[in-house]
Design an enzyme around this catalytic site. Structure first.
Site, PDB file in Angstrom:
ATOM      1  N   ARG A 172     -32.682 -56.136  32.059  1.00  0.00           N
ATOM      2  CA  ARG A 172     -33.549 -54.967  32.043  1.00  0.00           C
ATOM      3  C   ARG A 172     -34.359 -55.101  30.755  1.00  0.00           C
ATOM      4  O   ARG A 172     -33.818 -55.501  29.720  1.00  0.00           O
ATOM      5  CB  ARG A 172     -32.661 -53.721  32.050  1.00  0.00           C
ATOM      6  CG  ARG A 172     -33.342 -52.434  32.249  1.00  0.00           C
ATOM      7  CD  ARG A 172     -33.541 -52.087  33.722  1.00  0.00           C
ATOM      8  NE  ARG A 172     -34.489 -50.967  33.729  1.00  0.00           N
ATOM      9  CZ  ARG A 172     -35.465 -50.800  34.589  1.00  0.00           C
ATOM     10  NH1 ARG A 172     -35.622 -51.642  35.573  1.00  0.00           N
ATOM     11  NH2 ARG A 172     -36.280 -49.774  34.502  1.00  0.00           N
ATOM     12  N   ARG A 198     -38.129 -42.810  24.770  1.00  0.00           N
ATOM     13  CA  ARG A 198     -37.939 -42.207  23.463  1.00  0.00           C
ATOM     14  C   ARG A 198     -39.006 -42.670  22.484  1.00  0.00           C
ATOM     15  O   ARG A 198     -39.724 -43.631  22.747  1.00  0.00           O
ATOM     16  CB  ARG A 198     -36.539 -42.483  22.914  1.00  0.00           C
ATOM     17  CG  ARG A 198     -36.201 -43.940  22.777  1.00  0.00           C
ATOM     18  CD  ARG A 198     -34.797 -44.120  22.201  1.00  0.00           C
ATOM     19  NE  ARG A 198     -34.598 -45.499  21.852  1.00  0.00           N
ATOM     20  CZ  ARG A 198     -33.600 -45.952  21.109  1.00  0.00           C
ATOM     21  NH1 ARG A 198     -32.673 -45.123  20.651  1.00  0.00           N
ATOM     22  NH2 ARG A 198     -33.487 -47.237  20.827  1.00  0.00           N
ATOM     23  N   ARG A 207     -18.051 -41.670  31.883  1.00  0.00           N
ATOM     24  CA  ARG A 207     -17.799 -40.388  31.245  1.00  0.00           C
ATOM     25  C   ARG A 207     -19.041 -40.004  30.459  1.00  0.00           C
ATOM     26  O   ARG A 207     -19.869 -40.852  30.128  1.00  0.00           O
ATOM     27  CB  ARG A 207     -16.576 -40.461  30.335  1.00  0.00           C
ATOM     28  CG  ARG A 207     -16.592 -41.635  29.420  1.00  0.00           C
ATOM     29  CD  ARG A 207     -15.333 -41.792  28.636  1.00  0.00           C
ATOM     30  NE  ARG A 207     -15.711 -42.349  27.334  1.00  0.00           N
ATOM     31  CZ  ARG A 207     -15.738 -41.692  26.212  1.00  0.00           C
ATOM     32  NH1 ARG A 207     -15.352 -40.436  26.176  1.00  0.00           N
ATOM     33  NH2 ARG A 207     -16.141 -42.257  25.100  1.00  0.00           N
ATOM     34  N   GLU A 243     -40.995 -46.135  23.495  1.00  0.00           N
ATOM     35  CA  GLU A 243     -40.240 -47.120  24.295  1.00  0.00           C
ATOM     36  C   GLU A 243     -40.350 -46.806  25.782  1.00  0.00           C
ATOM     37  O   GLU A 243     -40.127 -45.664  26.189  1.00  0.00           O
ATOM     38  CB  GLU A 243     -38.752 -47.081  23.908  1.00  0.00           C
ATOM     39  CG  GLU A 243     -38.505 -47.569  22.508  1.00  0.00           C
ATOM     40  CD  GLU A 243     -37.007 -47.698  22.202  1.00  0.00           C
ATOM     41  OE1 GLU A 243     -36.694 -47.884  21.028  1.00  0.00           O
ATOM     42  OE2 GLU A 243     -36.179 -47.598  23.141  1.00  0.00           O
ATOM     43  N   ARG A 250     -18.590 -32.938  22.995  1.00  0.00           N
ATOM     44  CA  ARG A 250     -17.880 -32.596  21.753  1.00  0.00           C
ATOM     45  C   ARG A 250     -17.867 -31.104  21.553  1.00  0.00           C
ATOM     46  O   ARG A 250     -18.927 -30.489  21.546  1.00  0.00           O
ATOM     47  CB  ARG A 250     -18.608 -33.193  20.560  1.00  0.00           C
ATOM     48  CG  ARG A 250     -18.298 -34.617  20.351  1.00  0.00           C
ATOM     49  CD  ARG A 250     -18.855 -35.035  19.012  1.00  0.00           C
ATOM     50  NE  ARG A 250     -18.913 -36.478  18.999  1.00  0.00           N
ATOM     51  CZ  ARG A 250     -19.795 -37.185  18.345  1.00  0.00           C
ATOM     52  NH1 ARG A 250     -20.684 -36.586  17.600  1.00  0.00           N
ATOM     53  NH2 ARG A 250     -19.772 -38.491  18.400  1.00  0.00           N
ATOM     54  N   TYR A 290     -23.847 -57.824  26.784  1.00  0.00           N
ATOM     55  CA  TYR A 290     -24.352 -56.888  25.787  1.00  0.00           C
ATOM     56  C   TYR A 290     -23.363 -56.841  24.618  1.00  0.00           C
ATOM     57  O   TYR A 290     -22.207 -56.471  24.790  1.00  0.00           O
ATOM     58  CB  TYR A 290     -24.581 -55.465  26.335  1.00  0.00           C
ATOM     59  CG  TYR A 290     -25.114 -54.601  25.209  1.00  0.00           C
ATOM     60  CD1 TYR A 290     -26.464 -54.603  24.883  1.00  0.00           C
ATOM     61  CD2 TYR A 290     -24.252 -53.880  24.388  1.00  0.00           C
ATOM     62  CE1 TYR A 290     -26.949 -53.905  23.799  1.00  0.00           C
ATOM     63  CE2 TYR A 290     -24.734 -53.173  23.289  1.00  0.00           C
ATOM     64  CZ  TYR A 290     -26.077 -53.198  23.011  1.00  0.00           C
ATOM     65  OH  TYR A 290     -26.560 -52.517  21.919  1.00  0.00           O
ATOM     66  N   ASP A 343     -22.936 -55.329  20.679  1.00  0.00           N
ATOM     67  CA  ASP A 343     -23.458 -54.632  19.514  1.00  0.00           C
ATOM     68  C   ASP A 343     -23.433 -55.617  18.353  1.00  0.00           C
ATOM     69  O   ASP A 343     -22.747 -56.636  18.411  1.00  0.00           O
ATOM     70  CB  ASP A 343     -22.605 -53.392  19.197  1.00  0.00           C
ATOM     71  CG  ASP A 343     -23.128 -52.152  19.915  1.00  0.00           C
ATOM     72  OD1 ASP A 343     -24.355 -52.079  20.142  1.00  0.00           O
ATOM     73  OD2 ASP A 343     -22.318 -51.261  20.232  1.00  0.00           O
TER      74      ASP A 343
HETATM   75  C1  LIG Z   1     -33.111 -52.524  22.483  1.00  0.00           C
HETATM   76  C2  LIG Z   1     -31.832 -52.885  21.783  1.00  0.00           C
HETATM   77  C3  LIG Z   1     -31.320 -52.059  20.798  1.00  0.00           C
HETATM   78  C4  LIG Z   1     -30.135 -52.407  20.135  1.00  0.00           C
HETATM   79  N1  LIG Z   1     -29.630 -51.541  19.200  1.00  0.00           N
HETATM   80  C5  LIG Z   1     -28.466 -51.826  18.594  1.00  0.00           C
HETATM   81  C6  LIG Z   1     -27.893 -50.915  17.666  1.00  0.00           C
HETATM   82  O1  LIG Z   1     -28.444 -49.843  17.374  1.00  0.00           O
HETATM   83  N2  LIG Z   1     -26.702 -51.246  17.080  1.00  0.00           N
HETATM   84  C7  LIG Z   1     -26.058 -52.430  17.381  1.00  0.00           C
HETATM   85  O2  LIG Z   1     -24.980 -52.684  16.814  1.00  0.00           O
HETATM   86  N3  LIG Z   1     -26.589 -53.322  18.243  1.00  0.00           N
HETATM   87  C8  LIG Z   1     -27.773 -53.055  18.865  1.00  0.00           C
HETATM   88  N4  LIG Z   1     -28.318 -53.949  19.752  1.00  0.00           N
HETATM   89  C9  LIG Z   1     -27.650 -55.273  19.942  1.00  0.00           C
HETATM   90  C10 LIG Z   1     -28.179 -56.388  18.980  1.00  0.00           C
HETATM   91  O3  LIG Z   1     -29.554 -56.568  19.182  1.00  0.00           O
HETATM   92  C11 LIG Z   1     -27.413 -57.700  19.243  1.00  0.00           C
HETATM   93  O4  LIG Z   1     -26.055 -57.518  18.948  1.00  0.00           O
HETATM   94  C12 LIG Z   1     -27.890 -58.911  18.433  1.00  0.00           C
HETATM   95  O5  LIG Z   1     -29.278 -59.017  18.371  1.00  0.00           O
HETATM   96  C13 LIG Z   1     -27.320 -60.193  19.033  1.00  0.00           C
HETATM   97  O6  LIG Z   1     -27.606 -61.311  18.217  1.00  0.00           O
HETATM   98  P1  LIG Z   1     -27.699 -62.765  18.855  1.00  0.00           P
HETATM   99  O7  LIG Z   1     -27.764 -63.713  17.706  1.00  0.00           O
HETATM  100  O8  LIG Z   1     -26.643 -62.962  19.863  1.00  0.00           O
HETATM  101  O9  LIG Z   1     -29.067 -62.775  19.694  1.00  0.00           O
HETATM  102  P2  LIG Z   1     -30.592 -62.751  19.263  1.00  0.00           P
HETATM  103  O10 LIG Z   1     -30.821 -61.814  18.162  1.00  0.00           O
HETATM  104  O11 LIG Z   1     -31.377 -62.567  20.523  1.00  0.00           O
HETATM  105  O12 LIG Z   1     -30.862 -64.234  18.711  1.00  0.00           O
HETATM  106  C14 LIG Z   1     -31.048 -65.340  19.548  1.00  0.00           C
HETATM  107  C15 LIG Z   1     -32.170 -66.163  18.968  1.00  0.00           C
HETATM  108  O13 LIG Z   1     -32.268 -67.392  19.691  1.00  0.00           O
HETATM  109  C16 LIG Z   1     -33.624 -67.758  19.790  1.00  0.00           C
HETATM  110  N5  LIG Z   1     -33.794 -68.691  20.897  1.00  0.00           N
HETATM  111  C17 LIG Z   1     -33.539 -68.441  22.214  1.00  0.00           C
HETATM  112  N6  LIG Z   1     -33.816 -69.533  22.950  1.00  0.00           N
HETATM  113  C18 LIG Z   1     -34.239 -70.492  22.069  1.00  0.00           C
HETATM  114  C19 LIG Z   1     -34.688 -71.825  22.238  1.00  0.00           C
HETATM  115  N7  LIG Z   1     -34.760 -72.415  23.450  1.00  0.00           N
HETATM  116  N8  LIG Z   1     -35.057 -72.514  21.135  1.00  0.00           N
HETATM  117  C20 LIG Z   1     -35.017 -71.945  19.899  1.00  0.00           C
HETATM  118  N9  LIG Z   1     -34.595 -70.679  19.715  1.00  0.00           N
HETATM  119  C21 LIG Z   1     -34.218 -69.955  20.786  1.00  0.00           C
HETATM  120  C22 LIG Z   1     -34.329 -66.441  20.002  1.00  0.00           C
HETATM  121  O14 LIG Z   1     -35.703 -66.540  19.650  1.00  0.00           O
HETATM  122  C23 LIG Z   1     -33.544 -65.493  19.087  1.00  0.00           C
HETATM  123  O15 LIG Z   1     -34.160 -65.389  17.828  1.00  0.00           O
HETATM  124  C24 LIG Z   1     -29.456 -53.608  20.469  1.00  0.00           C
HETATM  125  C25 LIG Z   1     -29.964 -54.435  21.474  1.00  0.00           C
HETATM  126  C26 LIG Z   1     -31.122 -54.066  22.147  1.00  0.00           C
HETATM  127  C27 LIG Z   1     -31.608 -54.930  23.265  1.00  0.00           C
END
Ligand SMILES: Cc1cc2nc3c(=O)[nH]c(=O)nc-3n(C[C@H](O)[C@H](O)[C@H](O)COP(=O)(O)OP(=O)(O)OC[C@H]3O[C@@H](n4cnc5c(N)ncnc54)[C@H](O)[C@@H]3O)c2cc1C
Length: 367
Positions: A248, A279, A171, A299, A175, A347, A349
């Site tokens: 991606r 953007r 969708r 980006e 708005r 994915y 948030d």
């Molecule tokens: C471009 C983009 C924009 C986004 N914008 C938003 C937004 O506006 N609002 C929103 O709510 N969410 C957003 N998100 C989602 C958000 O980034 C995630 O929800 C969040 O970062 C997830 O946290 P995480 O701890 O799962 O992963 P991560 O933040 O990726 O943390 C995982 C960590 O593990 C570490 N790691 C991995 N492998 C190893 C290893 N072998 N040894 C040691 N360390 C390791 C990595 O270095 C990393 O620091 C966005 C995501 C992207 C990609």
């Protein structure tokens, strides 16, 4: 064992788990292979501006518990995401709302806007969309599709909309109100002082080792703790033995400009096909900055290969099935909890990843 938990990854999932484990009286070690904490929500200070190094992050949620949880660690400002679309110099409000329709067609009332969309949908005469282009036109008509959807989507996916499957766009929210607030969320904002400071507060009093890759020293590190919380990539954990999960990626070109204001808004989407970036983010506007300089990031959406920064999981059939196979393997690792966006190939948030970590803590720690 020296620690109850070894937490691999100092992103949001790891930080929430670490905080809760410490609160439950457990001994915790957090490691990250990067030289900083906060994972992908990391903000770096440049010219006194918090730059969102891995892409713009706007906290938004309808989950009151999560909102109260994060407010323990940071005060949030009242930032509201209202991106602007730039189509060859014509500016439109996003998401599609009465401001957009007024600019596009000169319509003034919601009835006029709805009639215009309906008229264009009928002229297109598409009943069973066969691809993304037909799907978008059947939802919002040709003008919005041509100016605001087509170029942006083609840059994002690196393919013409006519060759992309229709299901990608289920969708397109329309708005019929004058409302530029992108998110339908009860709570929204940016942590004052940046996300890195918020994550530092979560990790207060916890031992952290940076620049340590778990997979390179797995045996030694495993010997330190009873249990491991692994938030790295699940396929990397198993040395890609079943194949590589695809992502991606996004490339950022960040620049400091010697002027206080470049585009007057945090996010401007370039919706034409010719501009190579998708953007431009102007970081200071997330925090209503008054600094004399500004920092912008262009980006570019890009293909991903092993070794690149993984951003968006490709949730098609092939990758979903492969992930299920890895998930099957992970159940044999009794000592290891797989979590977060890379550990679950999903994915998330920010609010969802925090909710997921808190849920796991309930099972594991009884918090
Ligand atoms: C471009 C983009 C924009 C986004 N914008 C938003 C937004 O506006 N609002 C929103 O709510 N969410 C957003 N998100 C989602 C958000 O980034 C995630 O929800 C969040 O970062 C997830 O946290 P995480 O701890 O799962 O992963 P991560 O933040 O990726 O943390 C995982 C960590 O593990 C570490 N790691 C991995 N492998 C190893 C290893 N072998 N040894 C040691 N360390 C390791 C990595 O270095 C990393 O620091 C966005 C995501 C992207 C990609």
């Amino acid at each position: 064992m020296k620690y109850d938990y070894l937490i691999v990854g100092a992103g949001l999932y790891g930080a929430v788990f670490a905080h809760e484990a410490k609160k439950a009286g457990k001994k915790v070690l957090v490691i990250d292979r990067r030289d900083h904490i906060a994972g992908n929500v990391y903000t770096e200070e440049v010219e006194d501006i918090h730059v969102h190094k891995y892409g713009a992050h706007i906290f938004h949620t309808n989950n009151k518990n999560v909102w109260e949880y994060v407010n323990q660690f940071a005060e949030f400002n009242r930032f509201t995401n209202s991106p602007v679309a730039n189509y060859r110099g014509e500016l439109y409000s996003l998401p599609f709302n009465m401001y957009t329709f007024n600019k596009m067609w000169g319509v003034v009332t919601p009835e006029e806007a709805a009639a215009k969309i309906e008229e264009q949908r009928l002229v297109a005469g598409i009943s069973e969309p066969r691809n993304l282009e037909e799907q978008a036109i059947s939802l919002v008509g040709t003008d919005i599709y041509e100016k605001l959807v087509k170029g942006y989507t083609e840059k994002q996916w690196g393919r013409p909309c006519s060759e992309l499957p229709a299901f990608i766009i289920k969708r397109l929210p329309v708005r019929l109100t004058f409302d530029n607030n992108y998110f339908n969320a009860l709570y929204q904002g940016i942590p004052v002082g940046g996300y890195t400071k918020m994550v530092w507060n979560m990790l207060e009093g916890i031992e952290i080792r940076l620049g340590v890759d778990y997979l390179e020293e797995k045996e030694t590190l495993d010997a330190l703790a009873d249990k491991v919380v692994y938030t790295g990539a699940i396929d990397a954990y198993f040395e890609y033995k079943l194949g590589v999960l695809e992502y991606r990626s996004v490339r950022f070109e960040t620049e400091v400009l010697d002027k206080p204001n470049f585009q007057g808004n945090a996010a401007v989407n370039y919706t034409d096909a010719k501009t190579p970036w998708t953007r431009i983010i102007e970081h200071k506007w997330f925090e209503f900055g008054t600094q004399p300089k500004t920092v912008i990031s262009r980006e570019y959406s890009s293909e991903w290969k092993v070794g690149d920064e993984p951003y968006y999981p490709v949730n098609d059939k092939k990758n979903t099935e492969l992930y299920q196979e890895y998930k099957g393997l992970s159940s044999s690792q009794e000592k290891v909890i797989f979590g977060g966006r890379l550990g679950e190939y999903r994915y998330y948030d920010m609010d969802a990843v925090i909710a997921s970590a808190l849920e796991k803590c309930k099972d594991e720690l009884g918090n």
